[in-house]
Write a protein that holds these residues in place. Structure first.
Motif, PDB file in Angstrom:
ATOM      1  N   GLN A   1     -80.936  53.126 -56.917  1.00  0.00           N
ATOM      2  CA  GLN A   1     -81.419  54.188 -58.145  1.00  0.00           C
ATOM      3  C   GLN A   1     -80.708  53.104 -59.519  1.00  0.00           C
ATOM      4  OE1 GLN A   1     -79.168  56.907 -58.736  1.00  0.00           O
ATOM      5  NE2 GLN A   1     -79.729  58.806 -56.081  1.00  0.00           N
ATOM      6  N   PRO A   2     -82.005  53.520 -60.093  1.00  0.00           N
ATOM      7  CA  PRO A   2     -82.291  52.825 -60.928  1.00  0.00           C
ATOM      8  C   PRO A   2     -80.562  53.064 -62.342  1.00  0.00           C
ATOM      9  CG  PRO A   2     -82.946  54.901 -61.674  1.00  0.00           C
ATOM     10  CD  PRO A   2     -82.422  54.774 -59.966  1.00  0.00           C
ATOM     11  N   LEU A   3     -79.810  52.185 -63.061  1.00  0.00           N
ATOM     12  CA  LEU A   3     -78.225  52.750 -63.724  1.00  0.00           C
ATOM     13  C   LEU A   3     -78.935  52.209 -65.838  1.00  0.00           C
ATOM     14  CD1 LEU A   3     -76.032  53.496 -64.750  1.00  0.00           C
ATOM     15  CD2 LEU A   3     -74.949  51.092 -63.775  1.00  0.00           C
ATOM     16  N   LEU A   4     -79.409  53.063 -65.848  1.00  0.00           N
ATOM     17  CA  LEU A   4     -79.494  53.115 -67.743  1.00  0.00           C
ATOM     18  C   LEU A   4     -78.004  53.444 -68.583  1.00  0.00           C
ATOM     19  CD1 LEU A   4     -81.247  52.881 -70.056  1.00  0.00           C
ATOM     20  CD2 LEU A   4     -81.728  55.794 -69.921  1.00  0.00           C
ATOM     21  N   VAL A   5     -78.041  52.434 -69.468  1.00  0.00           N
ATOM     22  CA  VAL A   5     -76.915  51.999 -70.212  1.00  0.00           C
ATOM     23  C   VAL A   5     -77.385  52.383 -71.604  1.00  0.00           C
ATOM     24  CG1 VAL A   5     -74.606  50.415 -70.815  1.00  0.00           C
ATOM     25  CG2 VAL A   5     -75.918  50.743 -68.734  1.00  0.00           C
ATOM     26  N   VAL A   6     -76.832  53.542 -72.253  1.00  0.00           N
ATOM     27  CA  VAL A   6     -77.189  53.678 -73.839  1.00  0.00           C
ATOM     28  C   VAL A   6     -76.168  53.093 -74.395  1.00  0.00           C
ATOM     29  CG1 VAL A   6     -77.730  55.434 -74.892  1.00  0.00           C
ATOM     30  CG2 VAL A   6     -78.507  55.769 -72.295  1.00  0.00           C
ATOM     31  N   ASP A   7     -76.671  52.340 -75.343  1.00  0.00           N
ATOM     32  CA  ASP A   7     -75.859  52.185 -76.235  1.00  0.00           C
ATOM     33  C   ASP A   7     -74.564  51.732 -76.680  1.00  0.00           C
ATOM     34  OD1 ASP A   7     -77.964  52.383 -77.897  1.00  0.00           O
ATOM     35  OD2 ASP A   7     -77.828  54.886 -78.856  1.00  0.00           O
ATOM     36  N   VAL A   8     -73.974  51.183 -76.039  1.00  0.00           N
ATOM     37  CA  VAL A   8     -72.402  50.469 -75.613  1.00  0.00           C
ATOM     38  C   VAL A   8     -72.621  49.226 -76.069  1.00  0.00           C
ATOM     39  CG1 VAL A   8     -70.834  49.561 -73.744  1.00  0.00           C
ATOM     40  CG2 VAL A   8     -72.473  51.913 -73.312  1.00  0.00           C
ATOM     41  N   GLN A   9     -71.364  49.432 -77.567  1.00  0.00           N
ATOM     42  CA  GLN A   9     -71.993  48.409 -78.460  1.00  0.00           C
ATOM     43  C   GLN A   9     -70.672  48.083 -79.305  1.00  0.00           C
ATOM     44  OE1 GLN A   9     -76.799  49.900 -79.059  1.00  0.00           O
ATOM     45  NE2 GLN A   9     -75.785  47.947 -81.090  1.00  0.00           N
ATOM     46  N   ASN A  10     -70.462  47.224 -79.524  1.00  0.00           N
ATOM     47  CA  ASN A  10     -69.252  47.066 -80.677  1.00  0.00           C
ATOM     48  C   ASN A  10     -69.188  48.106 -81.608  1.00  0.00           C
ATOM     49  OD1 ASN A  10     -67.862  44.763 -78.753  1.00  0.00           O
ATOM     50  ND2 ASN A  10     -69.181  43.732 -80.476  1.00  0.00           N
ATOM     51  N   GLY A  11     -70.370  48.697 -82.283  1.00  0.00           N
ATOM     52  CA  GLY A  11     -70.641  49.312 -83.967  1.00  0.00           C
ATOM     53  C   GLY A  11     -69.932  50.873 -83.063  1.00  0.00           C
ATOM     54  N   PHE A  12     -70.470  50.676 -81.669  1.00  0.00           N
ATOM     55  CA  PHE A  12     -69.738  52.225 -80.841  1.00  0.00           C
ATOM     56  C   PHE A  12     -68.137  53.039 -80.470  1.00  0.00           C
ATOM     57  CE2 PHE A  12     -74.226  53.162 -81.268  1.00  0.00           C
ATOM     58  CZ  PHE A  12     -74.546  53.778 -82.700  1.00  0.00           C
ATOM     59  N   LEU A  13     -67.635  51.600 -80.157  1.00  0.00           N
ATOM     60  CA  LEU A  13     -66.554  51.327 -79.473  1.00  0.00           C
ATOM     61  C   LEU A  13     -65.358  51.750 -80.618  1.00  0.00           C
ATOM     62  CD1 LEU A  13     -67.316  48.140 -76.489  1.00  0.00           C
ATOM     63  CD2 LEU A  13     -67.059  50.718 -75.870  1.00  0.00           C
ATOM     64  N   ASN A  14     -64.368  52.727 -79.609  1.00  0.00           N
ATOM     65  CA  ASN A  14     -63.100  52.378 -80.263  1.00  0.00           C
ATOM     66  C   ASN A  14     -62.045  53.078 -79.412  1.00  0.00           C
ATOM     67  OD1 ASN A  14     -63.315  55.423 -79.680  1.00  0.00           O
ATOM     68  ND2 ASN A  14     -65.609  55.727 -81.522  1.00  0.00           N
ATOM     69  N   SER A  15     -60.640  54.007 -79.344  1.00  0.00           N
ATOM     70  CA  SER A  15     -60.159  54.166 -79.219  1.00  0.00           C
ATOM     71  C   SER A  15     -60.835  55.104 -77.819  1.00  0.00           C
ATOM     72  CB  SER A  15     -59.000  54.804 -79.753  1.00  0.00           C
ATOM     73  OG  SER A  15     -58.764  55.754 -80.676  1.00  0.00           O
ATOM     74  N   PHE A  16     -61.672  56.250 -78.652  1.00  0.00           N
ATOM     75  CA  PHE A  16     -62.182  56.657 -77.196  1.00  0.00           C
ATOM     76  C   PHE A  16     -62.977  56.404 -75.770  1.00  0.00           C
ATOM     77  CE2 PHE A  16     -60.295  59.383 -81.320  1.00  0.00           C
ATOM     78  CZ  PHE A  16     -59.457  59.977 -80.638  1.00  0.00           C
ATOM     79  N   THR A  17     -63.169  55.401 -76.742  1.00  0.00           N
ATOM     80  CA  THR A  17     -64.627  54.629 -75.967  1.00  0.00           C
ATOM     81  C   THR A  17     -64.536  53.356 -75.488  1.00  0.00           C
ATOM     82  OG1 THR A  17     -66.069  54.020 -77.698  1.00  0.00           O
ATOM     83  CG2 THR A  17     -66.551  56.064 -76.939  1.00  0.00           C
ATOM     84  N   ALA A  18     -62.409  52.965 -75.716  1.00  0.00           N
ATOM     85  CA  ALA A  18     -63.419  51.370 -74.960  1.00  0.00           C
ATOM     86  C   ALA A  18     -63.133  51.386 -73.785  1.00  0.00           C
ATOM     87  CB  ALA A  18     -61.364  50.638 -75.679  1.00  0.00           C
ATOM     88  N   HIS A  19     -62.684  52.763 -72.494  1.00  0.00           N
ATOM     89  CA  HIS A  19     -62.850  52.244 -71.217  1.00  0.00           C
ATOM     90  C   HIS A  19     -64.407  51.814 -70.605  1.00  0.00           C
ATOM     91  CE1 HIS A  19     -63.443  56.534 -72.050  1.00  0.00           C
ATOM     92  NE2 HIS A  19     -63.836  56.556 -70.985  1.00  0.00           N
ATOM     93  N   ILE A  20     -65.450  52.568 -71.349  1.00  0.00           N
ATOM     94  CA  ILE A  20     -66.421  52.679 -70.729  1.00  0.00           C
ATOM     95  C   ILE A  20     -67.022  50.928 -70.249  1.00  0.00           C
ATOM     96  CG2 ILE A  20     -69.141  53.340 -71.548  1.00  0.00           C
ATOM     97  CD1 ILE A  20     -67.328  55.453 -73.207  1.00  0.00           C
ATOM     98  N   PRO A  21     -66.806  50.155 -71.156  1.00  0.00           N
ATOM     99  CA  PRO A  21     -67.849  48.851 -70.682  1.00  0.00           C
ATOM    100  C   PRO A  21     -66.789  48.676 -69.480  1.00  0.00           C
ATOM    101  CG  PRO A  21     -67.351  48.643 -73.221  1.00  0.00           C
ATOM    102  CD  PRO A  21     -66.289  49.875 -72.952  1.00  0.00           C
TER     103      PRO A  21
END
Length: 66
Positions: free
Chosen positions: A3-23
Protein backbone atom coordinates in the motif's frame (compact mmCIF):
# COMPACT_ATOMS: atom_id res chain seq x y z
CA UNK A 1 0.44 -5.86 -2.96
CA UNK A 2 2.07 -3.01 -0.96
CA UNK A 3 0.00 0.00 0.00
CA UNK A 4 1.19 3.58 -0.53
CA UNK A 5 2.37 5.68 2.39
CA UNK A 6 1.67 9.40 2.20
CA UNK A 7 3.65 11.58 4.60
CA UNK A 8 2.20 15.09 4.85
CA UNK A 9 4.12 18.16 6.06
CA UNK A 10 6.51 16.56 8.54
CA UNK A 11 8.92 19.48 8.59
CA UNK A 12 10.94 21.25 11.26
CA UNK A 13 8.51 24.17 11.22
CA UNK A 14 5.62 21.92 12.28
CA UNK A 15 7.44 19.89 14.93
CA UNK A 16 7.02 20.76 18.58
CA UNK A 17 6.73 18.96 21.90
CA UNK A 18 3.36 17.50 20.85
CA UNK A 19 4.52 16.24 17.43
CA UNK A 20 8.20 15.39 18.02
CA UNK A 21 7.41 11.66 18.11
CA UNK A 22 5.96 11.58 14.59
CA UNK A 23 9.20 11.32 12.54
CA UNK A 24 10.24 8.25 14.57
CA UNK A 25 6.91 6.57 13.93
CA UNK A 26 7.13 7.33 10.23
CA UNK A 27 10.64 5.86 10.17
CA UNK A 28 9.34 2.69 11.81
CA UNK A 29 6.64 2.38 9.15
CA UNK A 30 9.16 2.86 6.36
CA UNK A 31 11.53 0.28 7.89
CA UNK A 32 8.75 -2.33 7.83
CA UNK A 33 9.21 -2.22 4.05
CA UNK A 34 5.52 -2.78 3.45
CA UNK A 35 4.71 0.44 1.62
CA UNK A 36 5.17 1.40 -1.99
CA UNK A 37 5.32 4.03 -3.14
CA UNK A 38 6.29 6.33 -0.28
CA UNK A 39 5.25 9.89 -1.05
CA UNK A 40 6.17 13.07 0.84
CA UNK A 41 4.63 16.52 0.66
CA UNK A 42 6.40 19.72 1.59
CA UNK A 43 4.64 22.91 2.60
CA UNK A 44 6.47 26.08 1.59
CA UNK A 45 4.95 29.34 2.76
CA UNK A 46 5.74 31.55 -0.24
CA UNK A 47 5.75 35.35 0.10
CA UNK A 48 2.48 35.64 -1.86
CA UNK A 49 0.66 32.90 0.08
CA UNK A 50 -2.61 33.58 1.92
CA UNK A 51 -0.81 32.67 5.16
CA UNK A 52 1.55 35.60 4.76
CA UNK A 53 -0.96 37.99 3.17
CA UNK A 54 -3.91 37.53 5.50
CA UNK A 55 -2.54 35.90 8.64
CA UNK A 56 0.88 37.59 8.66
CA UNK A 57 2.42 34.17 9.35
CA UNK A 58 5.85 33.85 7.75
CA UNK A 59 7.05 30.58 9.28
CA UNK A 60 7.90 27.61 7.02
CA UNK A 61 9.12 29.95 4.29
CA UNK A 62 12.60 28.47 3.94
CA UNK A 63 15.28 26.31 5.57
CA UNK A 64 15.67 25.11 8.26
CA UNK A 65 11.88 25.04 8.79
CA UNK A 66 11.01 23.50 5.44
Amino acid sequence: MPQPLLVVDVQNGFLNSFTAHIPGRIRALIERDGYAPILFTQFVNTPDSPYQKFLHWSECADAPET
